[in-house]
Motif scaffolding. Structure first.
Motif, PDB file in Angstrom:
ATOM      1  N   ILE A 191       3.819  10.754   6.555  1.00  0.00           N
ATOM      2  CA  ILE A 191       4.164  12.121   6.932  1.00  0.00           C
ATOM      3  C   ILE A 191       5.071  12.654   5.832  1.00  0.00           C
ATOM      4  N   VAL A 192       4.689  13.796   5.258  1.00  0.00           N
ATOM      5  CA  VAL A 192       5.532  14.473   4.280  1.00  0.00           C
ATOM      6  C   VAL A 192       6.227  15.596   5.030  1.00  0.00           C
ATOM      7  N   ASN A 193       7.546  15.648   4.934  1.00  0.00           N
ATOM      8  CA  ASN A 193       8.323  16.629   5.678  1.00  0.00           C
ATOM      9  C   ASN A 193       9.377  17.254   4.767  1.00  0.00           C
ATOM     10  N   THR A 194       9.392  18.592   4.760  1.00  0.00           N
ATOM     11  CA  THR A 194      10.415  19.335   4.032  1.00  0.00           C
ATOM     12  C   THR A 194      11.112  20.244   5.025  1.00  0.00           C
ATOM     13  N   GLY A 195      12.431  20.221   5.028  1.00  0.00           N
ATOM     14  CA  GLY A 195      13.167  21.074   5.961  1.00  0.00           C
ATOM     15  C   GLY A 195      14.633  21.125   5.618  1.00  0.00           C
ATOM     16  N   GLU A 196      15.316  22.014   6.285  1.00  0.00           N
ATOM     17  CA  GLU A 196      16.763  22.146   6.116  1.00  0.00           C
ATOM     18  C   GLU A 196      17.466  20.996   6.826  1.00  0.00           C
ATOM     19  N   VAL A 250       0.844  -1.201   0.000  1.00  0.00           N
ATOM     20  CA  VAL A 250       0.000   0.000   0.000  1.00  0.00           C
ATOM     21  C   VAL A 250       0.881   1.254   0.000  1.00  0.00           C
ATOM     22  N   ALA A 251       1.904   1.259   0.816  1.00  0.00           N
ATOM     23  CA  ALA A 251       2.797   2.429   0.900  1.00  0.00           C
ATOM     24  C   ALA A 251       3.506   2.671  -0.427  1.00  0.00           C
ATOM     25  N   PHE A 252       4.079   1.629  -0.992  1.00  0.00           N
ATOM     26  CA  PHE A 252       4.824   1.809  -2.235  1.00  0.00           C
ATOM     27  C   PHE A 252       3.906   2.119  -3.416  1.00  0.00           C
ATOM     28  N   GLU A 253       2.683   1.591  -3.410  1.00  0.00           N
ATOM     29  CA  GLU A 253       1.724   1.953  -4.460  1.00  0.00           C
ATOM     30  C   GLU A 253       1.308   3.417  -4.341  1.00  0.00           C
ATOM     31  N   TYR A 254       1.207   3.921  -3.123  1.00  0.00           N
ATOM     32  CA  TYR A 254       0.911   5.345  -2.916  1.00  0.00           C
ATOM     33  C   TYR A 254       1.992   6.200  -3.583  1.00  0.00           C
ATOM     34  N   HIS A 307       5.878   0.579  15.548  1.00  0.00           N
ATOM     35  CA  HIS A 307       5.830   0.935  14.130  1.00  0.00           C
ATOM     36  C   HIS A 307       7.141   0.632  13.413  1.00  0.00           C
ATOM     37  N   ILE A 308       7.004   0.337  12.140  1.00  0.00           N
ATOM     38  CA  ILE A 308       8.125   0.262  11.216  1.00  0.00           C
ATOM     39  C   ILE A 308       8.104   1.570  10.438  1.00  0.00           C
ATOM     40  N   ASP A 309       9.257   2.176  10.225  1.00  0.00           N
ATOM     41  CA  ASP A 309       9.359   3.369   9.378  1.00  0.00           C
ATOM     42  C   ASP A 309       9.818   2.953   7.983  1.00  0.00           C
ATOM     43  N   ILE A 310       9.149   3.489   6.982  1.00  0.00           N
ATOM     44  CA  ILE A 310       9.694   3.481   5.626  1.00  0.00           C
ATOM     45  C   ILE A 310       9.990   4.943   5.329  1.00  0.00           C
ATOM     46  N   ILE A 348       7.744   9.780   5.314  1.00  0.00           N
ATOM     47  CA  ILE A 348       7.942   8.833   6.406  1.00  0.00           C
ATOM     48  C   ILE A 348       6.640   8.060   6.558  1.00  0.00           C
ATOM     49  N   PHE A 349       6.655   6.802   6.179  1.00  0.00           N
ATOM     50  CA  PHE A 349       5.489   5.958   6.366  1.00  0.00           C
ATOM     51  C   PHE A 349       5.611   5.312   7.735  1.00  0.00           C
ATOM     52  N   LYS A 350       4.548   5.367   8.515  1.00  0.00           N
ATOM     53  CA  LYS A 350       4.472   4.729   9.819  1.00  0.00           C
ATOM     54  C   LYS A 350       3.578   3.509   9.653  1.00  0.00           C
ATOM     55  N   VAL A 351       4.200   2.324   9.735  1.00  0.00           N
ATOM     56  CA  VAL A 351       3.514   1.058   9.504  1.00  0.00           C
ATOM     57  C   VAL A 351       3.341   0.360  10.843  1.00  0.00           C
TER      58      VAL A 351
END
Length: 149
Positions: free
Chosen positions: A48-53, A21-25, A70-73, A144-147
């Motif tokens: 979670i979409v994150n943009t930063g320095e 599901v995550a990779f298809e997204y 949770h597993i993080d991707i 960051i996918f939280k599975v």
């Protein structure tokens, strides 16, 4: 921990039902255009979409962490992001108590190794993987996918 490129993502579908599901997204969206924020994709999966320095190493290591539930991707969308890593079994200097609400435990331990991700590369970080991220220079955009385990 697994490190690979998105072109090989299908190899990991069988490791957890939510990985597909995550990779298809990712495949169905222009990830460079996703706005920052959190989205629930299904029961037990959020992104979670994150943009930063990018941060200096000493700042990022203050958040040397692992998760119990949770597993993080973590997917690099833009920039070059450096990660710190160490197996949890070798960590013995907790930095505070486990936060059940945020599913995070921090460590004072020093990492064993560092690695970089760049555009369209990812890392799968399991509960046994202590890690710190967002190290680098310039702007970094990541998913960051939280599975849920």
């Amino acid at each position: 921990m697994i490190i690979d490129s998105l072109q090989n993502a299908a190899k990991y579908y069988s490791l957890h039902p939510q990985f597909k599901v995550a990779f298809e997204y990712i495949a169905q969206n222009d990830i460079t255009q996703l706005p920052d924020g959190m989205t629930t994709l299904s029961d037990g999966l959020r992104v979670i979409v994150n943009t930063g320095e990018g941060n200096p190493k000493e700042d990022a290591l203050k958040f040397f962490e692992c998760h119990d539930l949770h597993i993080d991707i973590q997917v690099c969308v833009q920039g070059i992001e450096t990660y710190a890593w160490k197996p949890r079994e070798k960590c013995n200097q907790p930095n505070g108590e486990y936060n059940t609400e945020k599913d995070v435990r921090f460590w004072f331990d020093k990492p064993d190794t560092f690695f970089e991700l760049t555009h369209n590369q990812f890392a799968i970080l399991y509960p046994e993987d202590c890690h710190a991220s967002m190290m680098g220079q310039g702007e970094i955009k990541k998913l960051i996918f939280k599975v849920k385990i």
